[in-house]
Enzyme design. Structure first.
Site, mmCIF file in Angstrom:
data_model
loop_
_atom_site.group_PDB
_atom_site.id
_atom_site.type_symbol
_atom_site.label_atom_id
_atom_site.label_comp_id
_atom_site.label_asym_id
_atom_site.label_seq_id
_atom_site.Cartn_x
_atom_site.Cartn_y
_atom_site.Cartn_z
ATOM 1 N N GLU A 264 0.892 -1.161 0.000
ATOM 2 C CA GLU A 264 0.000 0.000 0.000
ATOM 3 C C GLU A 264 0.926 1.205 0.000
ATOM 4 O OE1 GLU A 264 -1.276 3.160 1.472
ATOM 5 O OE2 GLU A 264 -1.730 2.045 3.310
ATOM 6 N N CYS A 301 -1.761 8.398 4.460
ATOM 7 C CA CYS A 301 -1.791 7.996 3.043
ATOM 8 C C CYS A 301 -3.021 8.550 2.339
ATOM 9 C CB CYS A 301 -1.713 6.487 2.906
ATOM 10 S SG CYS A 301 -2.588 5.601 4.169
HETATM 11 P P1 NAP Z 1 9.938 3.644 2.761
HETATM 12 O O1 NAP Z 1 11.165 4.310 2.328
HETATM 13 O O2 NAP Z 1 9.051 3.095 1.718
HETATM 14 O O3 NAP Z 1 10.362 2.467 3.755
HETATM 15 C C1 NAP Z 1 9.410 1.583 4.341
HETATM 16 C C2 NAP Z 1 10.116 0.316 4.754
HETATM 17 O O4 NAP Z 1 10.557 -0.369 3.591
HETATM 18 C C3 NAP Z 1 11.331 0.568 5.589
HETATM 19 O O5 NAP Z 1 11.412 -0.431 6.563
HETATM 20 C C4 NAP Z 1 12.465 0.458 4.602
HETATM 21 O O6 NAP Z 1 13.615 -0.039 5.201
HETATM 22 C C5 NAP Z 1 11.950 -0.561 3.626
HETATM 23 N N1 NAP Z 1 12.474 -0.333 2.294
HETATM 24 C C6 NAP Z 1 12.398 0.797 1.555
HETATM 25 N N2 NAP Z 1 12.965 0.628 0.358
HETATM 26 C C7 NAP Z 1 13.422 -0.642 0.336
HETATM 27 C C8 NAP Z 1 14.137 -1.410 -0.621
HETATM 28 N N3 NAP Z 1 14.510 -0.906 -1.791
HETATM 29 N N4 NAP Z 1 14.449 -2.667 -0.294
HETATM 30 C C9 NAP Z 1 14.099 -3.188 0.906
HETATM 31 N N5 NAP Z 1 13.455 -2.507 1.847
HETATM 32 C C10 NAP Z 1 13.112 -1.249 1.581
HETATM 33 O O7 NAP Z 1 9.047 4.567 3.646
HETATM 34 P P2 NAP Z 1 9.405 5.288 5.022
HETATM 35 O O8 NAP Z 1 10.850 5.306 5.334
HETATM 36 O O9 NAP Z 1 8.534 4.636 6.012
HETATM 37 O O10 NAP Z 1 8.934 6.741 4.717
HETATM 38 C C11 NAP Z 1 9.588 7.461 3.712
HETATM 39 C C12 NAP Z 1 8.606 8.010 2.734
HETATM 40 O O11 NAP Z 1 7.636 7.036 2.364
HETATM 41 C C13 NAP Z 1 7.788 9.142 3.264
HETATM 42 O O12 NAP Z 1 8.455 10.366 3.201
HETATM 43 C C14 NAP Z 1 6.604 9.085 2.361
HETATM 44 O O13 NAP Z 1 6.865 9.701 1.142
HETATM 45 C C15 NAP Z 1 6.395 7.651 2.098
HETATM 46 N N6 NAP Z 1 5.312 7.049 2.896
HETATM 47 C C16 NAP Z 1 4.090 7.017 2.337
HETATM 48 C C17 NAP Z 1 3.064 6.442 3.046
HETATM 49 C C18 NAP Z 1 1.722 6.363 2.443
HETATM 50 O O14 NAP Z 1 0.871 5.754 3.031
HETATM 51 N N7 NAP Z 1 1.478 6.928 1.302
HETATM 52 C C19 NAP Z 1 3.251 5.917 4.316
HETATM 53 C C20 NAP Z 1 4.536 5.989 4.867
HETATM 54 C C21 NAP Z 1 5.569 6.546 4.131
HETATM 55 P P3 NAP Z 1 14.716 0.981 5.788
HETATM 56 O O15 NAP Z 1 13.973 2.069 6.455
HETATM 57 O O16 NAP Z 1 15.480 0.141 6.710
HETATM 58 O O17 NAP Z 1 15.447 1.493 4.622
#
Ligand code: NAP
Length: 527
Positions: A264, A301
């Site tokens: 999601e 979200c």
């Molecule tokens: P994220 O970067 O998508 O990371 C979420 C989880 O996935 C983290 O545990 C991260 O691990 C892991 N992850 C990310 N990229 C990966 C990859 N290439 N391979 C393996 N694991 C991976 O999101 P976030 O750090 O929670 O938040 C950052 C941004 O995500 C926010 O600024 C926002 O833009 C977006 N976000 C959107 C929503 C929504 O519902 N639309 C919700 C939350 C966040 P690590 O942290 O250990 O790297």
């Protein structure tokens, strides 16, 4: 007590040699706890245990799984105020939100317990044999949903309780009969450990197999990638960015045995303002939206990141009032310095596009990690021709698109990427003259809202939280509500299988007294 260790099944373990700290965004300092990242050996151990646990856990009755889920909820509650304090220190979210989100998490666990207790959820169907059928006899076939196997759940940054350790994905997978390995979110690893301790306590109290739940820490992408690639893992639940979700989806698709990734992800949740509604109550609508855009510092979200209307005096009134109202809102803290940095970068990127005009921006000084809310506007043509403006700016930001006519409005909606929600603001009956707009919106979203705001996701059976890609990776499923269990099961048929060897849900005598489709008729009768 917070140890900073991983849970490999029932055992606390810290064999890795990488350690990290979580961050208190309100105080702008590291938290005290030292968290140890899971090692490769621990990842393998957790996957082996989960695979072994699956053999027993997938056969455990609905009544016993329900007892397990309810005990998890009780044990989380028993952690008391200390859990709420740790939650706030790792997220900057206030105590009221912590209490509310904990309530939602407990509610989800208990709702899944109620859902699976009696067995109706397995969608049992039975087509009895017709040995006399000509020219070929018909075999006996019986079908029901069965658990997929070990599921990896990625904790979400913006819901440390409700979409993390024992949140919706974990509750759904455990309810389905799947062991869960949580890849703890690095921003709230201590909260995750506390909640994990409650899950493990509940597993021990209710006699669940060791390995039904593990919790792994990580501060980079490697642990999550190893888990998704692990042959013993059979499905993934994820909430976060499009980039992260897509990377994991591709990784899972490239395995020797591809597995489903239910991600999601991002959404800008378009809001359509119809002309008569704007003419009659532009100011009231703008006030409501100033609150919705800034709710939870815009870190939902379902945040309304895109507002679209047709140029008119009403739209000008709306824009003026929104601009005046949004800067009245007191700025609040974001989840983490990385999230606030990303907000500032993404906002600046949007504002650097040609044709963008800032309507209002909070410009006073704010504390570190606090977000300055901003609303901007753009002409319909400019928006249509610049895909960068369609990207999510995660935080208290919204873009108002001013269309030259209804045809352009329809074209903009048709050209949007998939979204979680779409909202129509209409005067009474006005919407009936805009059926093409509504149809276009329905094709792009998972949930359509009439005269409301997209923020606030009710947890119930009729909620659909998902949508066409990239809102989610599979628009056939919801990530919220008890139907989210369907992501972690597969339909399975027994042909001519002896009655005494069938699961209770499919036995002739219907011992669970569930409702089944028997020869095309829905009934709770025996065969
Ligand atoms: P994220 O970067 O998508 O990371 C979420 C989880 O996935 C983290 O545990 C991260 O691990 C892991 N992850 C990310 N990229 C990966 C990859 N290439 N391979 C393996 N694991 C991976 O999101 P976030 O750090 O929670 O938040 C950052 C941004 O995500 C926010 O600024 C926002 O833009 C977006 N976000 C959107 C929503 C929504 O519902 N639309 C919700 C939350 C966040 P690590 O942290 O250990 O790297």
């Amino acid at each position: 007590m917070i140890t900073g260790k991983n849970y490999i099944g029932n055992q606390l373990s810290a064999k890795g040699n990488r350690a990290f700290k979580t961050f208190n965004p309100l105080l702008n300092i590291d938290n005290q706890w030292e968290i140890t990242e899971a090692s490769k050996e621990e990842i393998n151990q957790a996957a082996d245990l989960a695979s072994e646990a699956f053999r027993a856990y997938s056969k455990i009755s609905g009544i016993r799984k329900a007892e397990f889920l309810r005990t998890i909820a009780d044990e989380i509650e028993a952690l008391g105020d200390k859990l709420l304090e740790v939650y706030s220190s790792e997220s900057g979210l206030p105590n009221g939100r912590a209490i509310g989100e904990r309530g939602r998490t407990l509610g989800q666990l208990r709702a899944f317990a109620n859902h699976i207790e009696n067995g109706n959820w397995v969608d049992a169907s039975i087509d009895t044999a017709q040995p006399e059928r000509k020219p070929m006899p018909k075999v006996d076939l019986r079908k029901m949903n069965v658990a997929l196997g070990p599921v990896v759940v990625f904790g979400a940054s913006n819901f440390p309780f409700a979409f993390s350790t024992a949140g919706g994905d974990t509750a759904a997978a455990l309810a389905a009969g799947c062991p869960v390995i949580v890849k703890s979110h690095p921003m709230h690893a201590a909260t995750g450990e506390m909640v994990s301790s409650a899950v493990i306590k509940a597993a021990n109290k209710t006699g669940m197999p060791n390995g039904v739940f593990s919790n792994l820490n990580s501060s980079g992408i490697e642990v999550g990638q190893e888990l998704v690639k692990h042959p013993k893992v059979k499905a993934v639940g994820f909430t976060g960015s499009i980039r992260g979700g897509r990377a994991l989806y591709d990784l899972a698709a490239n395995r020797d045995e591809p597995i489903p990734v239910f991600a999601e992800m991002g959404s800008i949740n378009p809001v359509i303002l119809l002309p008569i509604a704007l003419k009659n109550r532009a100011e009231a609508i703008a006030k409501t939206y100033a609150s919705s855009i800034t709710l939870g510092t815009g870190q939902f979200c379902t945040n309304p990141g895109l507002i679209i209307g047709i140029k008119s005096k009403g739209l000008t009134n709306f824009v003026d009032t929104l601009a005046a109202q949004i800067i009245e809102v007191e700025p609040s803290c974001m989840l983490h310095s990385n999230i606030s940095d990303a907000y500032n970068t993404n906002k600046a990127n949007a504002l650097s596009q040609s044709g963008i005009e800032v309507l209002a921006s909070y410009n006073n000084d704010v504390k570190p990690n606090y977000a300055k809310q901003l609303v901007a506007t753009v002409e319909g043509d400019t928006f249509l021709n610049n895909p960068i403006l369609h990207h999510e700016v995660f935080g208290p930001f919204s873009l108002v698109v001013q269309c030259k006519n209804v045809e352009q409005l329809e074209s903009i909606i048709t050209n949007l990427e998939g979204q979680l929600t779409g909202t129509v603001i209409s005067d009474e009956n006005e919407v009936t003259s805009y059926y093409k707009i509504v149809e276009a919106l329905q094709n792009r979203v998972g949930r359509i809202i009439f005269n409301g705001v997209p923020t606030g996701v009710e947890v119930c059976t009729s909620m659909l939280h998902g949508g066409p890609y990239p809102a989610s990776t599979d628009s056939r499923f919801t990530a919220v509500g008890v139907d989210s269990i369907k992501r972690f099961v597969r339909p399975f048929s027994y042909q001519d299988w002896p009655n005494y060897l069938l699961p209770d849900e499919l036995k002739n005598e219907n011992p669970l007294e569930i409702t089944r489709m028997i020869n095309g008729t829905l009934t709770s009768e025996k065969v």
